[in-house]
Design a protein around this motif. Structure first.
Motif, PDB file in Angstrom:
ATOM      1  N   HIS A  29      -6.822   2.446  -2.707  1.00  0.00           N
ATOM      2  CA  HIS A  29      -8.178   2.324  -3.252  1.00  0.00           C
ATOM      3  C   HIS A  29      -9.132   1.670  -2.262  1.00  0.00           C
ATOM      4  CE1 HIS A  29      -7.081   3.790  -7.216  1.00  0.00           C
ATOM      5  NE2 HIS A  29      -6.039   2.962  -7.234  1.00  0.00           N
ATOM      6  N   VAL A  30      -8.603   0.881  -1.333  1.00  0.00           N
ATOM      7  CA  VAL A  30      -9.407   0.282  -0.273  1.00  0.00           C
ATOM      8  C   VAL A  30      -8.714   0.608   1.043  1.00  0.00           C
ATOM      9  CG1 VAL A  30     -10.437  -1.818   0.654  1.00  0.00           C
ATOM     10  CG2 VAL A  30     -10.084  -1.598  -1.818  1.00  0.00           C
ATOM     11  N   SER A  31      -9.460   1.145   1.991  1.00  0.00           N
ATOM     12  CA  SER A  31      -8.819   1.527   3.251  1.00  0.00           C
ATOM     13  C   SER A  31      -9.846   1.546   4.371  1.00  0.00           C
ATOM     14  CB  SER A  31      -8.158   2.905   3.131  1.00  0.00           C
ATOM     15  OG  SER A  31      -9.137   3.914   2.920  1.00  0.00           O
ATOM     16  N   GLN A  32      -9.330   1.582   5.584  1.00  0.00           N
ATOM     17  CA  GLN A  32     -10.175   1.718   6.771  1.00  0.00           C
ATOM     18  C   GLN A  32      -9.372   2.453   7.842  1.00  0.00           C
ATOM     19  OE1 GLN A  32     -12.512  -1.712   8.123  1.00  0.00           O
ATOM     20  NE2 GLN A  32     -11.902  -1.248  10.214  1.00  0.00           N
ATOM     21  N   GLY A  33      -9.919   3.556   8.337  1.00  0.00           N
ATOM     22  CA  GLY A  33      -9.252   4.327   9.375  1.00  0.00           C
ATOM     23  C   GLY A  33      -7.958   4.972   8.933  1.00  0.00           C
ATOM     24  N   LEU A  34      -7.728   5.084   7.631  1.00  0.00           N
ATOM     25  CA  LEU A  34      -6.466   5.625   7.128  1.00  0.00           C
ATOM     26  C   LEU A  34      -6.348   7.100   7.502  1.00  0.00           C
ATOM     27  CD1 LEU A  34      -3.979   4.822   5.486  1.00  0.00           C
ATOM     28  CD2 LEU A  34      -5.157   5.573   3.432  1.00  0.00           C
ATOM     29  N   GLY A  35      -5.280   7.444   8.206  1.00  0.00           N
ATOM     30  CA  GLY A  35      -5.055   8.819   8.607  1.00  0.00           C
ATOM     31  C   GLY A  35      -5.661   9.188   9.940  1.00  0.00           C
ATOM     32  N   ASP A  36      -6.382   8.264  10.556  1.00  0.00           N
ATOM     33  CA  ASP A  36      -7.048   8.546  11.837  1.00  0.00           C
ATOM     34  C   ASP A  36      -6.434   7.769  12.993  1.00  0.00           C
ATOM     35  OD1 ASP A  36      -8.876  10.250  10.594  1.00  0.00           O
ATOM     36  OD2 ASP A  36     -10.217   8.592  10.090  1.00  0.00           O
ATOM     37  N   GLY A  37      -5.184   7.418  12.889  1.00  0.00           N
ATOM     38  CA  GLY A  37      -4.571   6.572  13.901  1.00  0.00           C
ATOM     39  C   GLY A  37      -4.471   5.163  13.364  1.00  0.00           C
ATOM     40  N   MET A  38      -4.887   4.166  14.154  1.00  0.00           N
ATOM     41  CA  MET A  38      -4.835   2.781  13.684  1.00  0.00           C
ATOM     42  C   MET A  38      -5.704   2.619  12.438  1.00  0.00           C
ATOM     43  SD  MET A  38      -4.850   0.182  16.900  1.00  0.00           S
ATOM     44  CE  MET A  38      -3.574   0.230  18.153  1.00  0.00           C
ATOM     45  N   GLY A  39      -5.139   2.037  11.408  1.00  0.00           N
ATOM     46  CA  GLY A  39      -5.887   1.809  10.175  1.00  0.00           C
ATOM     47  C   GLY A  39      -5.007   1.118   9.156  1.00  0.00           C
ATOM     48  N   GLY A  41      -4.374   0.691   4.565  1.00  0.00           N
ATOM     49  CA  GLY A  41      -4.710   1.062   3.200  1.00  0.00           C
ATOM     50  C   GLY A  41      -4.111   0.082   2.218  1.00  0.00           C
ATOM     51  N   ARG A  42      -4.913  -0.354   1.274  1.00  0.00           N
ATOM     52  CA  ARG A  42      -4.437  -1.283   0.244  1.00  0.00           C
ATOM     53  C   ARG A  42      -4.117  -0.507  -1.023  1.00  0.00           C
ATOM     54  NH1 ARG A  42      -3.984  -6.021  -2.314  1.00  0.00           N
ATOM     55  NH2 ARG A  42      -5.020  -6.293  -4.321  1.00  0.00           N
ATOM     56  N   TYR A  43      -2.868  -0.607  -1.447  1.00  0.00           N
ATOM     57  CA  TYR A  43      -2.410   0.073  -2.647  1.00  0.00           C
ATOM     58  C   TYR A  43      -2.433  -0.940  -3.793  1.00  0.00           C
ATOM     59  CZ  TYR A  43      -1.039   3.516   0.799  1.00  0.00           C
ATOM     60  OH  TYR A  43      -1.070   4.436   1.828  1.00  0.00           O
ATOM     61  N   THR A  44      -3.559  -0.957  -4.485  1.00  0.00           N
ATOM     62  CA  THR A  44      -3.838  -2.011  -5.468  1.00  0.00           C
ATOM     63  C   THR A  44      -2.788  -2.067  -6.561  1.00  0.00           C
ATOM     64  OG1 THR A  44      -6.186  -1.611  -5.044  1.00  0.00           O
ATOM     65  CG2 THR A  44      -5.630  -2.957  -6.961  1.00  0.00           C
ATOM     66  N   THR A  49      -0.427  -3.868   1.154  1.00  0.00           N
ATOM     67  CA  THR A  49      -1.299  -3.227   2.136  1.00  0.00           C
ATOM     68  C   THR A  49      -0.432  -2.691   3.256  1.00  0.00           C
ATOM     69  OG1 THR A  49      -3.152  -4.710   1.642  1.00  0.00           O
ATOM     70  CG2 THR A  49      -3.209  -3.554   3.753  1.00  0.00           C
ATOM     71  N   ALA A  50      -0.622  -1.421   3.587  1.00  0.00           N
ATOM     72  CA  ALA A  50       0.129  -0.778   4.661  1.00  0.00           C
ATOM     73  C   ALA A  50      -0.754  -0.699   5.898  1.00  0.00           C
ATOM     74  CB  ALA A  50       0.573   0.622   4.231  1.00  0.00           C
ATOM     75  N   ALA A  60       3.407  -2.360   9.635  1.00  0.00           N
ATOM     76  CA  ALA A  60       3.382  -3.650   8.931  1.00  0.00           C
ATOM     77  C   ALA A  60       3.085  -3.427   7.458  1.00  0.00           C
ATOM     78  CB  ALA A  60       2.342  -4.586   9.542  1.00  0.00           C
ATOM     79  N   VAL A  61       3.630  -4.305   6.633  1.00  0.00           N
ATOM     80  CA  VAL A  61       3.372  -4.292   5.190  1.00  0.00           C
ATOM     81  C   VAL A  61       3.022  -5.706   4.762  1.00  0.00           C
ATOM     82  CG1 VAL A  61       4.326  -3.885   2.895  1.00  0.00           C
ATOM     83  CG2 VAL A  61       4.957  -2.367   4.787  1.00  0.00           C
ATOM     84  N   ALA A  62       1.842  -5.858   4.155  1.00  0.00           N
ATOM     85  CA  ALA A  62       1.424  -7.152   3.619  1.00  0.00           C
ATOM     86  C   ALA A  62       1.635  -7.138   2.107  1.00  0.00           C
ATOM     87  CB  ALA A  62      -0.047  -7.411   3.943  1.00  0.00           C
TER      88      ALA A  62
END
Length: 343
Positions: A29-39, A41-44, A49-50, A60-62
């Motif tokens: 639901h919240v992401s930046q650069g997801l699928g475009d290389g470095m980025g 995504g937060r899976y609420t 966050t991946a 990394a996984v937060a």
């Protein structure tokens, strides 16, 4: 947790589609650069966050403190626990297995051999009416990384795009709280001044009023027109660790910094009162309860800041929370009328 390999259904090296599938079709639901290389995504819905590297592979996984899954390393529960308990158990396990435990940027344990960097967040609960309320305790969260990031998890490029802490002063892992009798006493005139600091002061005037030079300074480089590139560095914050305050400046490309807000640090700052309520260095719940009672008795209104901070409507003051190990103490931010506080 499978150290340096993954946690739960997530394996390092997965692409975003594989991560979504492993999480039962979850949407970031919240992401930046997801699928475009470095980025990232937060899976609420999962509380994770991946973070992805240059080739769209999971590195990394937060795991959130409140909403994330309960993660275990062997018999040790890593998340949603008191930080000091997790620290002791990790140190014992590391001693048995010959691993090295260091202190990361937030003062929490980090173990390169296992790809773990621990952290903590304020615990939340529910009021009897079902509303979310902040509590006085900290509980653990965790950043889990693959082998390529284990040496410096938060200092690595993919992670820093998600959570950049490179300008944060390293924390020693101890949280001493100044005794009440050792604190200065400051007056506060809402929207005008706090202690010797008046809103509108220049940075040199702030330092002179506090008789202290800034311990750290934070600012930014603005982007101008495309042909200008980076502009002149703009000062945004001075931190004064001896007095226990931070000065926040309203500034921009066309006007010099002027004091717009002051944060009184909860563990070390001066004491400030409002209507007989001591605002600094107390349990956060006690201050919240006192403020709520004050406004209810006078038919006033409460306002809530970006981080769940409480304040009285019209005063532009917010009671914040400062970590003191496993617990939190209250601090406060005092702002001029025009200041829009964003946490």
């Amino acid at each position: 947790m499978d150290p340096l390999m993954g946690a739960g259904p997530l394996r390092f090296g997965m692409n975003p589609d594989e991560v979504a599938s492993a999480l039962d079709g979850a949407v970031a639901h919240v992401s930046q650069g997801l699928g475009d290389g470095m980025g990232w995504g937060r899976y609420t819905d999962w509380g994770v966050t991946a973070v992805y590297g240059e080739d769209n592979s999971l590195v990394a996984v937060a795991v959130d403190a409140m909403d994330g899954p309960l993660v275990r390393l062997g018999n040790i529960g890593l998340t949603a626990r008191a930080p000091s308990e997790v620290r002791v158990e990790l140190q014992k396990l590391a001693l048995r297995e010959g691993a090295s435990v260091r202190v990361n940027w937030s003062g929490d344990p980090e173990v390169e051999a296992w790809g773990i960097s621990m952290g903590a967040a304020q615990e939340q609960g529910l009021t009897p009416e079902g509303y979310v309320q902040r509590l006085d305790t900290m509980i653990t969260d965790a950043l889990l990384v693959g082998p390529e990031l284990a040496k410096n998890p938060f200092g690595s490029e993919p992670v820093s795009r998600w959570h950049d802490v490179r300008d944060e002063p390293p924390h020693p892992g101890t949280w001493s709280v100044r005794a009440e009798q050792e604190r200065q006493r400051w007056d506060w005139t809402p929207l005008e001044s706090v202690g010797p600091l008046r809103f509108g002061m220049k940075p040199l005037e702030v330092a002179a009023a506090l008789s202290e030079q800034p311990t750290t300074r934070h600012g930014r480089f603005p982007f101008g027109a495309p042909w200008e590139g980076l502009g002149q560095w703009i000062l945004e914050e001075d931190r004064f660790d001896h007095v226990g305050v931070s000065a926040h400046y309203a500034s921009g490309f066309s006007w010099p910094p002027a004091l717009g807000a002051v944060t009184i640090h909860g563990r070390t700052g001066p004491q400030v009162e409002f209507a007989g309520i001591q605002l600094i260095g107390r349990t956060v719940s006690a201050v919240d309860t006192a403020l709520t009672q004050h406004v209810e008795e006078r038919d006033l209104s409460l306002v809530i800041g970006c981080g769940g901070d409480l304040g009285v409507d019209g005063l532009n003051m917010f009671v914040r929370a400062s970590r003191a190990g496993d617990v939190l103490v209250s601090e406060a931010r005092f702002c001029q009328e025009q200041w829009e506080d964003h946490g």
